[in-house]
Design a protein around this motif. Structure first.
Motif, PDB file in Angstrom:
ATOM      1  N   THR A   1      -0.423   4.847   5.844  1.00 52.32           N
ATOM      2  CA  THR A   1       0.863   5.509   5.770  1.00 52.32           C
ATOM      3  C   THR A   1       1.961   4.514   6.134  1.00 52.32           C
ATOM      4  O   THR A   1       1.689   3.431   6.663  1.00 52.32           O
ATOM      5  CB  THR A   1       0.939   6.705   6.730  1.00 52.32           C
ATOM      6  N   PHE A   2       3.192   4.888   5.874  1.00 52.67           N
ATOM      7  CA  PHE A   2       4.307   4.006   6.228  1.00 52.67           C
ATOM      8  C   PHE A   2       4.351   3.779   7.739  1.00 52.67           C
ATOM      9  O   PHE A   2       4.846   2.755   8.209  1.00 52.67           O
ATOM     10  CB  PHE A   2       5.628   4.587   5.734  1.00 52.67           C
ATOM     11  N   ALA A   3       3.817   4.731   8.504  1.00 50.88           N
ATOM     12  CA  ALA A   3       3.821   4.598   9.962  1.00 50.88           C
ATOM     13  C   ALA A   3       2.636   3.779  10.458  1.00 50.88           C
ATOM     14  O   ALA A   3       2.570   3.427  11.636  1.00 50.88           O
ATOM     15  CB  ALA A   3       3.798   5.979  10.604  1.00 50.88           C
ATOM     16  N   GLN A   4       1.699   3.449   9.575  1.00 49.95           N
ATOM     17  CA  GLN A   4       0.503   2.709   9.960  1.00 49.95           C
ATOM     18  C   GLN A   4       0.523   1.267   9.443  1.00 49.95           C
ATOM     19  O   GLN A   4      -0.501   0.612   9.426  1.00 49.95           O
ATOM     20  CB  GLN A   4      -0.749   3.420   9.433  1.00 49.95           C
ATOM     21  N   GLY A   5       1.668   0.814   9.002  1.00 52.79           N
ATOM     22  CA  GLY A   5       1.758  -0.585   8.627  1.00 52.79           C
ATOM     23  C   GLY A   5       1.930  -0.870   7.154  1.00 52.79           C
ATOM     24  O   GLY A   5       1.766  -2.023   6.733  1.00 52.79           O
ATOM     25  N   ASN A   6       2.257   0.137   6.336  1.00 54.77           N
ATOM     26  CA  ASN A   6       2.516  -0.135   4.925  1.00 54.77           C
ATOM     27  C   ASN A   6       3.973  -0.554   4.776  1.00 54.77           C
ATOM     28  O   ASN A   6       4.856   0.241   4.454  1.00 54.77           O
ATOM     29  CB  ASN A   6       2.228   1.109   4.067  1.00 54.77           C
ATOM     30  N   GLY A   7       4.228  -1.843   4.986  1.00 52.96           N
ATOM     31  CA  GLY A   7       5.578  -2.357   4.922  1.00 52.96           C
ATOM     32  C   GLY A   7       6.163  -2.364   3.533  1.00 52.96           C
ATOM     33  O   GLY A   7       7.369  -2.564   3.362  1.00 52.96           O
ATOM     34  N   GLU A   8       5.319  -2.158   2.519  1.00 53.16           N
ATOM     35  CA  GLU A   8       5.801  -2.133   1.135  1.00 53.16           C
ATOM     36  C   GLU A   8       6.679  -0.907   0.864  1.00 53.16           C
ATOM     37  O   GLU A   8       7.521  -0.922  -0.031  1.00 53.16           O
ATOM     38  CB  GLU A   8       4.610  -2.152   0.176  1.00 53.16           C
ATOM     39  N   ILE A   9       6.462   0.148   1.642  1.00 57.95           N
ATOM     40  CA  ILE A   9       7.272   1.354   1.485  1.00 57.95           C
ATOM     41  C   ILE A   9       8.617   1.151   2.175  1.00 57.95           C
ATOM     42  O   ILE A   9       8.678   0.857   3.373  1.00 57.95           O
ATOM     43  CB  ILE A   9       6.567   2.580   2.086  1.00 57.95           C
ATOM     44  N   GLY A  10       9.691   1.320   1.400  1.00 59.24           N
ATOM     45  CA  GLY A  10      11.024   1.231   1.977  1.00 59.24           C
ATOM     46  C   GLY A  10      11.576   2.590   2.349  1.00 59.24           C
ATOM     47  O   GLY A  10      12.221   2.765   3.383  1.00 59.24           O
ATOM     48  N   PHE A  11      11.304   3.581   1.509  1.00 60.78           N
ATOM     49  CA  PHE A  11      11.760   4.952   1.747  1.00 60.78           C
ATOM     50  C   PHE A  11      10.619   5.882   1.371  1.00 60.78           C
ATOM     51  O   PHE A  11      10.095   5.836   0.243  1.00 60.78           O
ATOM     52  CB  PHE A  11      13.004   5.267   0.915  1.00 60.78           C
ATOM     53  N   TYR A  12      10.208   6.708   2.311  1.00 61.52           N
ATOM     54  CA  TYR A  12       9.042   7.566   2.112  1.00 61.52           C
ATOM     55  C   TYR A  12       9.444   8.944   1.613  1.00 61.52           C
ATOM     56  O   TYR A  12      10.253   9.639   2.229  1.00 61.52           O
ATOM     57  CB  TYR A  12       8.260   7.715   3.414  1.00 61.52           C
ATOM     58  N   ALA A  13       8.866   9.342   0.489  1.00 65.37           N
ATOM     59  CA  ALA A  13       9.061  10.694  -0.049  1.00 65.37           C
ATOM     60  C   ALA A  13       7.921  10.986  -1.000  1.00 65.37           C
ATOM     61  O   ALA A  13       7.344  10.072  -1.601  1.00 65.37           O
ATOM     62  CB  ALA A  13      10.395  10.804  -0.777  1.00 65.37           C
ATOM     63  N   TYR A  14       7.599  12.258  -1.131  1.00 63.07           N
ATOM     64  CA  TYR A  14       6.570  12.624  -2.106  1.00 63.07           C
ATOM     65  C   TYR A  14       6.979  13.883  -2.854  1.00 63.07           C
ATOM     66  O   TYR A  14       7.916  14.590  -2.480  1.00 63.07           O
ATOM     67  CB  TYR A  14       5.194  12.783  -1.455  1.00 63.07           C
ATOM     68  N   CYS A  15       6.279  14.152  -3.956  1.00 66.43           N
ATOM     69  CA  CYS A  15       6.619  15.258  -4.848  1.00 66.43           C
ATOM     70  C   CYS A  15       5.979  16.555  -4.364  1.00 66.43           C
ATOM     71  O   CYS A  15       4.969  16.541  -3.649  1.00 66.43           O
ATOM     72  CB  CYS A  15       6.117  14.966  -6.264  1.00 66.43           C
ATOM     73  N   TYR A  16       6.567  17.653  -4.790  1.00 73.22           N
ATOM     74  CA  TYR A  16       5.899  18.926  -4.526  1.00 73.22           C
ATOM     75  C   TYR A  16       4.621  18.988  -5.360  1.00 73.22           C
ATOM     76  O   TYR A  16       4.497  18.348  -6.397  1.00 73.22           O
ATOM     77  CB  TYR A  16       6.827  20.111  -4.800  1.00 73.22           C
ATOM     78  N   GLY A  17       3.632  19.729  -4.905  1.00 70.69           N
ATOM     79  CA  GLY A  17       2.319  19.690  -5.527  1.00 70.69           C
ATOM     80  C   GLY A  17       2.147  20.653  -6.688  1.00 70.69           C
ATOM     81  O   GLY A  17       2.738  21.729  -6.716  1.00 70.69           O
ATOM     82  N   THR A  18       1.347  20.248  -7.655  1.00 73.19           N
ATOM     83  CA  THR A  18       0.926  21.122  -8.751  1.00 73.19           C
ATOM     84  C   THR A  18      -0.566  20.922  -8.966  1.00 73.19           C
ATOM     85  O   THR A  18      -1.121  19.881  -8.618  1.00 73.19           O
ATOM     86  CB  THR A  18       1.670  20.792 -10.067  1.00 73.19           C
TER      87      THR A  18
END
Length: 411
Positions: A272-289
């Motif tokens: 996760t972005f909180a576990q060291g994924n520095g590649e993520i600049g802004f965290y967001a995800y889509c609603y699920g289908t």
């Protein structure tokens, strides 16, 4: 006469009592209605209030648009599963003339809700007289609100507008660009040019106001605002500006995750972005289908032809996908590190924007450098060989292929 007088007097007295009770009841009702039953009913008035609104991750970070992915060629739904899909998802997949058929347009609903919340903050900040000497904090909050509103407008424009065409942008129907909280103000669709002009102006202002680094990656900062502006300019075919803003973003944060360090057998291989994924600049995800979620029960599959575009040495093949045991492949948990699809801003996309923009402006050296820097983190160390073809068409084709792999795998 005495009896009649007494009876009449009692009726008058009774009427006065009833009227008094009604008046008192109305007063108590008004008092009751004016009481704020819960804290969320209180009008936001302080910078802490406005920041709290923008920190509503449920609203701003979990309801990204998704129907664009359902309409792509790279998602495959076997015929035996298609009838089990909800109406909206089935219609989107089939490119039906009327996708919604009266159903709720969640992409529209969620994104305009984000616009409304951002407008609440912008309106409130404009009326805030006492900044307690903290102009920097107020500027940062305003920059966040401008980013969130622009991010919503960007997603809406990609779904509900024609692709940007400079020759027709002033006549092509756009989306309603709502900038006010007043529900009595009617906002028409306007045109595509107005929408893009608003995003560009807001994001340039946001860049000047935002912090260089976010306190949390659910908040925007200068790098991702530059990255989003690069995406906007790329959509417009303005490759010089797309290059410049992608370049500005990567100079502030150019981290890339080395896929050689990840487990191919894990069902959720990405930190996760909180576990060291520095590649993520802004965290967001889509609603699920049910068609798009990265889970064993998902009805949508990865098209076999698309899956086969990944070489055996391409680490993304095993990190992004897994077999469903029935001859098809389905996605694993990606950069969102959960079943939903990631739709934030990550540096791999910004590198590809800078690479594509360089290739389209005859800057071959820069285009190759960015392409190979990314591929070196995606191909096994033993098999990696730099791409060296300088033919403009071949180079652009390779970059677009990588963008396709990136878009489908993450979203």
């Amino acid at each position: 006469m005495t009896i009649l007088y007494t009876s009449k007097y009692k009726r008058i007295l009774f009427s006065i009592c009833v009227l008094s009770l009604i008046i008192n009841a109305c007063k108590k009702q008004d008092d009751w209605l004016n009481v704020k039953s819960i804290k969320s009913d209180v009008t936001p008035k302080t910078m802490a209030d406005f920041q709290a609104i923008l920190d509503n991750a449920t609203q701003f970070n979990t309801y990204g648009s998704i129907i664009g992915l359902m309409g792509t060629d790279n998602l495959y739904v076997p015929d035996v599963n298609l009838d089990a899909e909800p109406q909206l998802e089935r219609n989107t997949y089939l490119w039906a003339k009327d996708i919604y058929q009266g159903a709720t347009a969640y992409d529209w609903y969620y994104l305009y809700q984000s616009v409304e919340y951002a407008n609440v903050v912008l309106d409130g900040l404009s009326k805030l007289k006492n900044l307690d000497g903290n102009q920097v904090q107020a500027d940062n909050i305003k920059g966040q609100a401008l980013f969130f509103r622009s991010f919503a407008f960007y997603q809406l424009s990609q779904l509900y507008c024609k692709p940007y065409n400079k020759a027709t942008a002033t006549v092509d129907a756009g989306i309603p660009v709502r900038l006010t909280l007043d529900v009595n103000v009617k906002v028409s669709r306007g045109n595509v040019q107005q929408c893009y002009d608003q995003m560009i102006g807001d994001l340039k202002l946001a860049i000047s106001l935002l912090a260089t680094s976010p306190l949390y990656k659910t908040r925007p900062a200068k790098p991702v605002a530059n990255g989003l502006l690069a995406k906007v300019y790329l959509s417009m075919g303005d490759y010089l500006n797309a290059f410049n803003y992608a370049d500005a973003a990567l100079k502030l944060n150019g981290d890339l995750l080395d896929f050689n360090t990840l487990s191919q057998t894990s069902t959720a291989p990405f930190p996760t972005f909180a576990q060291g994924n520095g590649e993520i600049g802004f965290y967001a995800y889509c609603y699920g289908t049910s068609m798009t979620v990265n889970a064993s029960y998902a009805l949508g599959k990865i098209d076999p032809n698309f899956y086969n575009t990944y070489d055996d040495s391409d680490l993304r093949r095993g990190l992004f996908f897994t077999t469903d045991g029935k001859g098809f492949y389905r996605p694993k948990a990606g950069f969102a590190a959960r079943a939903n699809n990631f739709c934030g801003i990550a540096n791999d996309e910004i590198y590809l924007i800078r690479s594509e923009s360089a290739a389209r402006t005859a800057n071959t050296v820069s285009a190759l450098a960015d392409l190979n820097l990314l591929l070196q983190k995606r191909i096994t160390t033993a098999a990696f060989k730099p791409f060296t073809d300088t033919d403009p068409e071949a180079l652009l084709s390779k970059i677009l292929s990588e963008r396709q792999k990136r878009i489908t795998s993450y979203r």
